[in-house]
Design a protein around this motif. Structure first.
Motif, PDB file in Angstrom:
ATOM      1  N   GLN A 157      40.829  48.445  52.258  1.00 30.27           N
ATOM      2  CA  GLN A 157      40.283  49.801  52.236  1.00 30.27           C
ATOM      3  C   GLN A 157      41.388  50.818  52.551  1.00 30.27           C
ATOM      4  N   VAL A 158      41.347  51.954  51.855  1.00 31.81           N
ATOM      5  CA  VAL A 158      42.219  53.092  52.133  1.00 31.81           C
ATOM      6  C   VAL A 158      41.337  54.327  52.251  1.00 31.81           C
ATOM      7  N   ASN A 159      41.484  55.016  53.377  1.00 32.90           N
ATOM      8  CA  ASN A 159      40.639  56.197  53.655  1.00 32.90           C
ATOM      9  C   ASN A 159      39.154  55.851  53.564  1.00 32.90           C
ATOM     10  N   GLY A 160      38.816  54.641  53.995  1.00 30.90           N
ATOM     11  CA  GLY A 160      37.418  54.217  54.007  1.00 30.90           C
ATOM     12  C   GLY A 160      36.891  53.764  52.673  1.00 30.90           C
ATOM     13  N   GLN A 161      37.703  53.861  51.590  1.00 32.74           N
ATOM     14  CA  GLN A 161      37.259  53.467  50.261  1.00 32.74           C
ATOM     15  C   GLN A 161      37.879  52.115  49.884  1.00 32.74           C
ATOM     16  N   THR A 162      37.093  51.275  49.241  1.00 30.51           N
ATOM     17  CA  THR A 162      37.563  49.942  48.850  1.00 30.51           C
ATOM     18  C   THR A 162      38.554  50.045  47.705  1.00 30.51           C
ATOM     19  N   VAL A 163      39.734  49.467  47.897  1.00 26.82           N
ATOM     20  CA  VAL A 163      40.769  49.464  46.877  1.00 26.82           C
ATOM     21  C   VAL A 163      40.731  48.146  46.106  1.00 26.82           C
ATOM     22  N   SER A 164      40.566  47.038  46.841  1.00 24.50           N
ATOM     23  CA  SER A 164      40.488  45.727  46.193  1.00 24.50           C
ATOM     24  C   SER A 164      39.603  44.811  47.029  1.00 24.50           C
ATOM     25  N   SER A 165      39.022  43.816  46.347  1.00 19.33           N
ATOM     26  CA  SER A 165      38.168  42.848  47.039  1.00 19.33           C
ATOM     27  C   SER A 165      38.416  41.472  46.416  1.00 19.33           C
ATOM     28  N   GLU A 166      38.731  40.482  47.262  1.00 22.28           N
ATOM     29  CA  GLU A 166      39.000  39.127  46.780  1.00 22.28           C
ATOM     30  C   GLU A 166      38.227  38.117  47.612  1.00 22.28           C
ATOM     31  N   THR A 167      37.884  37.007  46.989  1.00 23.04           N
ATOM     32  CA  THR A 167      37.175  35.920  47.678  1.00 23.04           C
ATOM     33  C   THR A 167      37.969  34.631  47.498  1.00 23.04           C
ATOM     34  N   PHE A 168      38.244  33.944  48.635  1.00 26.49           N
ATOM     35  CA  PHE A 168      38.996  32.677  48.616  1.00 26.49           C
ATOM     36  C   PHE A 168      38.108  31.570  49.205  1.00 26.49           C
TER      37      PHE A 168
END
Length: 803
Positions: A157-168
């Motif tokens: 997250q940057v400034n409270g906004q999601t930039v990327s999301s990954e699942t491992f």
């Protein structure tokens, strides 16, 4: 995915040693200053760790709080409630397996922050690793048997906004996985390290490994973006002496002449000219006005500061466009706009007194002039009909110590920073930065010039890129300046600020003012003619000293200056009909008429005033006439003598008559008998009768043309008749600008030749009846103070008769 630190150790790549060891409990603050992380273009030296049953949060600006504008990495969690930090330095050389796994990494790994998360029994649950790769960073994740979930979710997250999301999956994380957490920030938007298309902008954002994003337009130099595709449209910008042409090239106008800016082949007969003049410095020119010339109908439209002219006539315009002779014209508080259209093209010109935006739309065609397809040859684009004589002469002014080129460069580079960077995709800022530097490195940052450099770019963004730069004035400290749109200045003036932040007013151009400043003068010398005195002062010179011409007056406060609406010269005047309190003085050589231009004694603002006091004397004078002689035989026609001296001139004549009404002059054929009565008139023309009178001081006769003849007979002595000759009569002596005397003719004993008459005349300043001689029986002329009249410099006029 392979393990991270464990993989490196197994391969013998973990060459450094622990630089730091630290324990913490949840929530805890971890110091990573020995191995700082650059997270999406921003460098951090602290990590705030929050360990909860469902979420582990690693934040860089503050402790985790749901919904806050924080910069965090969020991961699904387990039972860990404490942890420890170990830092490994110089562990990942370039070309290692990490670079093969993450090929976007373009820097050598410098260090790794290894954060081990444990439960209350000190059993290791999860390991998080933050690796420093210069301006890039990586995230490593490893789980242990105590981790309860089947997968690990990692959200950046940057400034409270999601930039990327990954699942491992834990099948991967048990061996360790790594991912890239590098990126850039541009105008509040975050980009991953890569090239990203920006929808509907015809551009891409390239986020490089340095963490700096740049915008690359897909449109050519003669195109603009419309609806996500590039279409033909160009804008030429002219500000100060810089011309930024349709291709983004910058040309600098070298002088104060007129140049052809645009001559489009698509609209035959149309030319757009720019006229340049100096302002405060003679060696830096500014765009002063724009002229649209159409051959069809011989139409000339002039866009000036504050007004628009059509074939020399000032138009009354508003924000609604009106058509005049094929040209659409409008004017509002921002400036004036002219538009000329054909079946397939349109040329729009905007001018606000400081800058011009010239836009051409339609299919691509040939365009000549400084805005178009030219080689920068100014001589070939000069518009001679709009270039004054000597406009090409180069001037060199002393360097201005207030010019700070380093600060100017820093200021101009703001065009590449937020919020202006939002427009960089549409309009290349580099030409505008070049033009800004050129001006501010040569000219002082006055008249709001710094902010106008940014305003030009912001206005162009709105007009051609359809981008509104929010709060750019607030972020740069550029408040909206008082408008010059309602201020019309003369040709030798420009609209500027006398003091920083002051209201706009008309100030003097450098070349115009130089001749007056060198003489410490406010205007032209006094003009003395026709019994009048006139002085013209330049209102812009007065303004430089804080003097408002409307508060000036002469000795008589009702006599005020008349301001010419076109030239702004202020005229002060007095004459014999309205003396305006003129003081008349005399000395041995002159009769002086003096008045004073001064400010009001009483302030119009009560106990304060906001203008300097002024006291300027100006005068005209009559020189006391020199002694001159002219002998004329009385039997011939009368002769006029024209005496010119000083700044004023007047005529002095002496004529003879045979009647007391002075209606029958003595001609060459007139016979004069002895003892015949003769009347002589001494008369002036061109004197002010209200202030100056003429006194006949003395008259005498000789037998020779010279007034110093051997034989002499006095007729008037000290302004009075010779008491020894009772035929002599003197009338109106000293009472006006003419007088007369009479006597009976005579002849010298022993002589039969001509008799010559001579008179001395004196100008006298009238003060009551002081100019009139007082004649007693003795013949003496008694005077009080004669205001400078004397017996040493009278006028001598002569004539002759034959008995």
């Amino acid at each position: 995915m392979l393990g991270f630190v464990l993989y490196l150790a197994a391969c013998g790549l973990l060459t450094g040693s622990e630089a730091m060891y630290q324990t913490f409990t949840s929530p805890g603050e971890v110091n990573i200053s020995s191995c700082p992380i650059t997270y999406f273009g921003q460098r951090y030296e602290k990590v705030f760790v929050s360990l909860k049953a469902n979420t582990f949060a690693f934040c860089f600006t503050d402790a985790f709080s749901p919904g806050s504008s924080n910069n965090c990495i969020l991961m699904s969690g387990g039972p860990a409630d404490r942890g420890e930090l170990e830092v490994f330095s110089r562990v990942i050389p370039f070309g290692s397996g990490v670079h093969k796994l993450l090929p976007d990494l373009e820097s050598v790994g410098e260090c790794v922050n290894v954060i081990a998360l444990k439960d209350n029994k000190e059993a290791e649950i999860q390991q998080v690793e933050l690796g420093n790769f210069g301006s890039q960073a990586i995230l490593g994740i490893k789980t242990f048997t105590g981790y309860p979930n089947s997968a690990v979710d990692a959200v950046s997250q940057v400034n409270g906004q999601t930039v990327s999301s990954e699942t491992f999956q834990t099948a991967e994380t048990i061996n360790g996985v790594i991912t890239d957490i590098s990126g850039c920030r541009l105008s509040g938007v975050v980009y991953k390290t890569n090239t990203t298309d920006v929808p509907n902008t015809c551009s891409t954002v390239v986020c490089g490994p340095s963490g700096v994003a740049r915008v690359v337009s897909k449109c050519g130099p003669m195109q603009r973006c419309q609806g996500g595709r590039c279409v033909q449209s160009s804008t030429c910008t002219v500000a100060a002496s810089a011309v930024i042409d349709f291709s983004g090239r910058v040309h600098t106008v070298p002088d104060r002449c007129g140049y052809t800016l645009l001559s489009p082949g698509s609209i035959p007969g149309l030319k757009v000219h720019g006229l340049f003049k100096e302002r405060r410095r003679a060696d830096v020119s500014f765009l002063d006005r724009v002229v649209l010339k159409l051959d069809k109908g011989s139409v000339e439209v002039v866009l000036e500061q504050g007004r628009v002219k059509l074939n020399g006539k000032v138009l009354e315009l508003n924000a609604t466009a009106q058509e005049f002779s094929g040209v659409e014209l409008s004017k509002d508080q921002m400036g004036a706009t002219a538009k000329v259209s054909s079946s397939s093209h349109a040329v729009t010109v905007f001018f606000d007194g400081d800058k011009a935006l010239i836009q051409i739309t339609g299919p691509k065609g040939t365009v000549q002039g400084l805005c178009g397809d030219n080689s920068g040859d100014f001589s070939g684009e000069k518009a001679s009909e709009y270039s004054s004589s000597g406009c090409e002469v180069q001037h060199t002014d002393p360097a201005d110590t207030n010019v700070d080129c380093g600060a100017a460069t820093k200021w101009c580079n703001l065009l590449k920073q937020a919020p202006f960077s939002a427009c960089n995709v549409h309009i290349d800022p580099e030409p505008f930065i070049t033009a800004c530097n050129k001006t501010l490195c040569e000219y002082p940052a006055v008249d709001g010039l710094k902010c106008k450099s940014l305003e030009t770019y912001a206005m162009l963004c709105g007009r051609t890129g359809n981008v509104t730069l929010e709060d750019w004035r607030k972020k740069t400290g550029c408040s909206a300046q008082p408008s010059c749109q309602d201020k019309v200045c003369s040709d030798h003036e420009f609209c500027g600020e006398l003091h920083i932040g002051g209201r706009p007013r008309c100030l003097c151009r450098a070349i115009f003012a130089s001749k007056y400043r060198s003489e410490n003068s406010y205007g032209e010398p006094t003009v003395c003619e026709h019994k009048s005195a006139t002085v013209k002062l330049a209102s812009c010179l007065l303004a430089e000293h804080g003097i408002d011409s409307s508060v000036l007056h002469l000795n008589d406060q009702t006599c005020r200056g008349e301001k010419d609406e076109e030239t702004h010269m202020v005229k002060f005047h007095f004459d014999n009909r309205n003396t305006c309190g003129t003081v008349v003085q005399a000395n041995d050589s002159r009769v002086i008429y003096k008045n004073t231009i001064m400010t009001q004694n009483v302030s119009t603002h009560g106990s304060i005033y906001r203008h300097d006091h002024m006291h300027v004397d100006f005068s005209c004078y009559y020189n006391q006439p020199d002694v001159k002689s002219m002998a004329v035989k009385l039997k011939h026609s009368a002769v006029d003598q024209h005496i010119t001296s000083g700044a004023w001139s007047y005529n002095l004549t002496m004529k003879g008559y045979i009647d007391p009404q002075l209606s029958t002059p003595i001609e060459s054929s007139t016979g004069i008998d002895l003892d015949e009565r003769i009347w002589v008139e001494l008369k002036t023309e061109g004197l002010d009768e209200n202030l100056v009178h003429v006194v006949t001081q003395s008259c005498w006769a000789t037998e020779q043309p010279s007034p110093d003849g051997t034989l002499r007979y006095n007729l008037i002595v000290n302004g009075c008749p010779n008491p020894a000759d009772d035929t002599v009569r003197v009338e109106n002596n000293g009472k006006t600008t003419h007088n007369q005397f009479s006597f009976n003719s005579f002849q010298f004993s022993g002589s039969t030749g001509d008799v010559y008459l001579h008179c001395k005349v004196q100008l006298c300043v009238k003060e009551g009846n002081n100019c009139e001689p007082t004649c007693h029986r003795s013949g003496r002329w008694r005077r009080s103070i004669m205001s400078g009249s004397n017996d040493e410099n009278p006028a001598l006029i002569s004539m002759a008769w034959t008995s």
